[in-house]
Structure formats: structure tokens, C-alpha cells
Design a protein around this motif. Sequence first.
Motif, PDB file in Angstrom:
ATOM      1  N   VAL A 192       0.836  -1.204   0.000  1.00 25.01           N
ATOM      2  CA  VAL A 192       0.000   0.000   0.000  1.00 25.01           C
ATOM      3  C   VAL A 192       0.869   1.251   0.000  1.00 25.01           C
ATOM      4  N   SER A 193       0.508   2.232  -0.863  1.00 24.36           N
ATOM      5  CA  SER A 193       1.209   3.514  -0.885  1.00 24.36           C
ATOM      6  C   SER A 193       0.270   4.606  -1.367  1.00 24.36           C
ATOM      7  N   VAL A 194       0.143   5.677  -0.568  1.00 24.10           N
ATOM      8  CA  VAL A 194      -0.716   6.795  -0.970  1.00 24.10           C
ATOM      9  C   VAL A 194      -0.140   7.531  -2.175  1.00 24.10           C
ATOM     10  N   GLU A 195       1.117   7.297  -2.476  1.00 21.50           N
ATOM     11  CA  GLU A 195       1.714   7.925  -3.653  1.00 21.50           C
ATOM     12  C   GLU A 195       1.046   7.451  -4.935  1.00 21.50           C
ATOM     13  N   THR A 196       0.405   6.283  -4.866  1.00 22.37           N
ATOM     14  CA  THR A 196      -0.371   5.800  -6.020  1.00 22.37           C
ATOM     15  C   THR A 196      -1.466   6.807  -6.351  1.00 22.37           C
ATOM     16  N   SER A 197      -2.160   7.289  -5.328  1.00 18.52           N
ATOM     17  CA  SER A 197      -3.201   8.304  -5.529  1.00 18.52           C
ATOM     18  C   SER A 197      -2.612   9.593  -6.085  1.00 18.52           C
ATOM     19  N   VAL A 198      -1.496  10.008  -5.527  1.00 21.75           N
ATOM     20  CA  VAL A 198      -0.866  11.266  -5.935  1.00 21.75           C
ATOM     21  C   VAL A 198      -0.465  11.209  -7.414  1.00 21.75           C
ATOM     22  N   GLU A 199       0.145  10.117  -7.814  1.00 22.60           N
ATOM     23  CA  GLU A 199       0.593   9.982  -9.200  1.00 22.60           C
ATOM     24  C   GLU A 199      -0.578   9.948 -10.168  1.00 22.60           C
ATOM     25  N   LEU A 200      -1.624   9.205  -9.821  1.00 26.43           N
ATOM     26  CA  LEU A 200      -2.765   9.069 -10.733  1.00 26.43           C
ATOM     27  C   LEU A 200      -3.660  10.305 -10.736  1.00 26.43           C
ATOM     28  N   SER A 201      -3.588  11.104  -9.676  1.00 26.97           N
ATOM     29  CA  SER A 201      -4.430  12.308  -9.615  1.00 26.97           C
ATOM     30  C   SER A 201      -4.159  13.244 -10.784  1.00 26.97           C
ATOM     31  N   LYS A 202      -2.918  13.243 -11.255  1.00 29.59           N
ATOM     32  CA  LYS A 202      -2.542  14.118 -12.373  1.00 29.59           C
ATOM     33  C   LYS A 202      -3.203  13.692 -13.675  1.00 29.59           C
ATOM     34  N   LEU A 203      -3.637  12.436 -13.741  1.00 26.80           N
ATOM     35  CA  LEU A 203      -4.173  11.883 -14.980  1.00 26.80           C
ATOM     36  C   LEU A 203      -5.697  11.815 -15.007  1.00 26.80           C
ATOM     37  N   ILE A 204      -6.316  11.934 -13.839  1.00 28.18           N
ATOM     38  CA  ILE A 204      -7.782  11.834 -13.764  1.00 28.18           C
ATOM     39  C   ILE A 204      -8.416  13.153 -14.202  1.00 28.18           C
ATOM     40  N   PRO A 205      -9.306  13.122 -15.203  1.00 29.58           N
ATOM     41  CA  PRO A 205      -9.965  14.357 -15.652  1.00 29.58           C
ATOM     42  C   PRO A 205     -10.695  15.070 -14.519  1.00 29.58           C
ATOM     43  N   GLU A 206     -10.677  16.390 -14.540  1.00 25.40           N
ATOM     44  CA  GLU A 206     -11.238  17.194 -13.459  1.00 25.40           C
ATOM     45  C   GLU A 206     -12.740  17.003 -13.266  1.00 25.40           C
ATOM     46  N   LYS A 207     -13.436  16.523 -14.297  1.00 26.89           N
ATOM     47  CA  LYS A 207     -14.891  16.378 -14.176  1.00 26.89           C
ATOM     48  C   LYS A 207     -15.292  15.272 -13.199  1.00 26.89           C
ATOM     49  N   PHE A 208     -14.338  14.410 -12.851  1.00 27.86           N
ATOM     50  CA  PHE A 208     -14.629  13.337 -11.906  1.00 27.86           C
ATOM     51  C   PHE A 208     -14.187  13.723 -10.495  1.00 27.86           C
ATOM     52  N   VAL A 209     -15.037  13.426  -9.515  1.00 31.12           N
ATOM     53  CA  VAL A 209     -14.657  13.613  -8.124  1.00 31.12           C
ATOM     54  C   VAL A 209     -13.649  12.519  -7.769  1.00 31.12           C
ATOM     55  N   LYS A 210     -12.537  12.916  -7.157  1.00 31.81           N
ATOM     56  CA  LYS A 210     -11.468  11.964  -6.856  1.00 31.81           C
ATOM     57  C   LYS A 210     -11.584  11.441  -5.427  1.00 31.81           C
ATOM     58  N   ILE A 211     -11.458  10.119  -5.319  1.00 37.20           N
ATOM     59  CA  ILE A 211     -11.516   9.463  -4.017  1.00 37.20           C
ATOM     60  C   ILE A 211     -10.278   8.589  -3.857  1.00 37.20           C
ATOM     61  N   SER A 212      -9.660   8.660  -2.689  1.00 34.95           N
ATOM     62  CA  SER A 212      -8.508   7.810  -2.384  1.00 34.95           C
ATOM     63  C   SER A 212      -8.965   6.679  -1.469  1.00 34.95           C
TER      64      SER A 212
ATOM     65  N   GLU B  15      -4.472  18.279  -1.067  1.00 35.77           N
ATOM     66  CA  GLU B  15      -3.633  19.173  -1.864  1.00 35.77           C
ATOM     67  C   GLU B  15      -3.519  18.708  -3.316  1.00 35.77           C
ATOM     68  N   HIS B  16      -3.786  17.428  -3.529  1.00 38.90           N
ATOM     69  CA  HIS B  16      -3.712  16.859  -4.872  1.00 38.90           C
ATOM     70  C   HIS B  16      -5.098  16.624  -5.479  1.00 38.90           C
ATOM     71  N   GLY B  17      -6.090  17.319  -4.935  1.00 37.26           N
ATOM     72  CA  GLY B  17      -7.412  17.339  -5.554  1.00 37.26           C
ATOM     73  C   GLY B  17      -8.395  16.284  -5.096  1.00 37.26           C
ATOM     74  N   PHE B  18      -8.057  15.516  -4.090  1.00 37.04           N
ATOM     75  CA  PHE B  18      -8.973  14.473  -3.622  1.00 37.04           C
ATOM     76  C   PHE B  18     -10.032  15.064  -2.696  1.00 37.04           C
ATOM     77  N   LYS B  19     -11.279  14.628  -2.907  1.00 38.78           N
ATOM     78  CA  LYS B  19     -12.413  15.097  -2.113  1.00 38.78           C
ATOM     79  C   LYS B  19     -12.960  14.009  -1.200  1.00 38.78           C
ATOM     80  N   GLY B  20     -12.682  12.751  -1.540  1.00 40.81           N
ATOM     81  CA  GLY B  20     -13.209  11.642  -0.757  1.00 40.81           C
ATOM     82  C   GLY B  20     -12.102  10.710  -0.299  1.00 40.81           C
ATOM     83  N   PHE B  21     -12.330  10.092   0.875  1.00 42.55           N
ATOM     84  CA  PHE B  21     -11.316   9.230   1.472  1.00 42.55           C
ATOM     85  C   PHE B  21     -12.022   8.033   2.095  1.00 42.55           C
TER      86      PHE B  21
END
Length: 260
Positions: free
Chosen positions: A196-216, A231-237
Motif C-alpha cells: 500500500v502507498s498513498v503515492e499511487t493516488s498522488v501519481e494518478l491524480s494528475k491523470l484523472i480528468p477534473e470532471k470526476f470527483v477523486k476518491i482515495s 492538496e492533490h485534488g482528492f475530495k473523498g477518502f
Amino acid sequence: MTILDKIIEAKKEEVAHQKQVVDIEVLQDIPDFFRDCNSLKENLLKAGSSGIIAEFKQRSPSKGDINLSARVEDVTKAYADAGAAGLSVLTEKNFFGGSQANLIKAREINPDIPILRKDFMIDPYQLVEAKAYGADVILLIAACLSKELALELAEDAKELGLEVLMEIHNAEELEIVNDFVDMVGVNNRNLKTFDVSVETSVELSKLIPEKFVKISESGLAGVKEIHYLREHGFKGFLIGETFMKTQDPGKACKKFIQQL
């Protein structure tokens, strides 16, 4: 054969059995099938939202038994009272110890909070089940779906009034995300190694289109991680084990949200 392969094989057998036991027309006559769904997406985007999707999970393939004595009614009510933006309830029984009954109980005691049915969705029948038993949101896991099936399930879910959370693990799986998806979840757990690594979320956040709500999802144990991911655009956890491994999951959730 990976653990995911085993889960999907078992799921195919389970769905085939359920179709024999409960006809789809019976599901469509259950009162909750006609209920207007609560919006997880709206809750996550509200000003001041905790963003926490608190999960009821009693076991997992990677951790084994987590909290077998917990009662879904008590835990989910406490989660909602603690300020969770949404609930997640496992319904996969063979590997995660979940049940449809837990979903039904969670809905009965929490009528106004969005509930995600956490399962491996491979058949449109499961969407009707989800709506009938009280879910507001369904999970689609890109790793176990073809692009065509993911599109069919997402479109069918929207027609039923359900929201769609698409889970990805890598950049390639973003190709499966379609316009019927509301939220994209990044699972920080490698399904092959369980690392498990939260960096997975950080790296993929750059590729997810802004129209989608991001959840880690997965491996979120501290408040610092939540601030970092925001800070990397995630709204849900989505957090389960961190709460469920304690004696009082609801109290642990409340303390966590207060610290936020």
C-alpha cells in the motif's frame, strides 16, 4: 490465479445462484427500489465536508478477521453521527465476510446518508439488488471489467438512479472510465502484492480528468495523509480498517474527523 481471479470466479457462481433464488421482478417490487438515492458526490463537494467515506468491513483477504463482533447497525449509525460524508458496506461474503443483510440494516438505520455497496459488480442483476437493498452508489472495479462491460454497468446504474464510483489501480485502467461515472477512486493497494502507498493516488491524480470527483482508497491511517491528498485534488477518502480494527469504530471515526 490471483486473489482477484478467485473472487470473480466465486462471484459468478454467487450471482448465478442469486438469480435462481430471487427473481429480478421480486427485487423490483421492494420499496427501496423506488427510493430517490442520496448523492455521495454532492456530499463530498459540500463546503466543510469531512470527505470521509467510513466503511463497515469485518474481514479481508489481506488482513483476515478484523472485527467479527461489530454490529453494522451500531457502527454505521456512529459513523453517520460522527460526520462521515458517506458509508461503505461490504456485501461480498466469501472473502470479506459481507452480506446483503448488512446493507439492508445500514439503510434502515441511516435513511439520509449515501451508502456505497462495496462488492465486485459483474452483472446488471447486481445493480437491481443494490438499489432494492438500499444502496445509493455502486462500485465498479476496472481491474475486473472489460471496457464494454464497464460501460454497460455504469449506464444501467445511472438509469436506476445510482451513482457510480469507478476504482482504478494504475494509469492503464483509466481507459475504462466512461462518461456515466461520477467518481474515480484510486486504490492504493496493489492487488498483486497487497503493498500500500498513498503515492499511487498522488501519481494518478494528475491523470484523472477534473470532471470526476477523486476518491482515495486503502491505507489511509492518519490525518496528515488526508491533508496531503486534499492538496492533490482528492475530495473523498474511503477508510475502513483504520476504524474497524478498534474496539469502537464509531468513536475512532469521530476522533479522526475532529482532528481534520
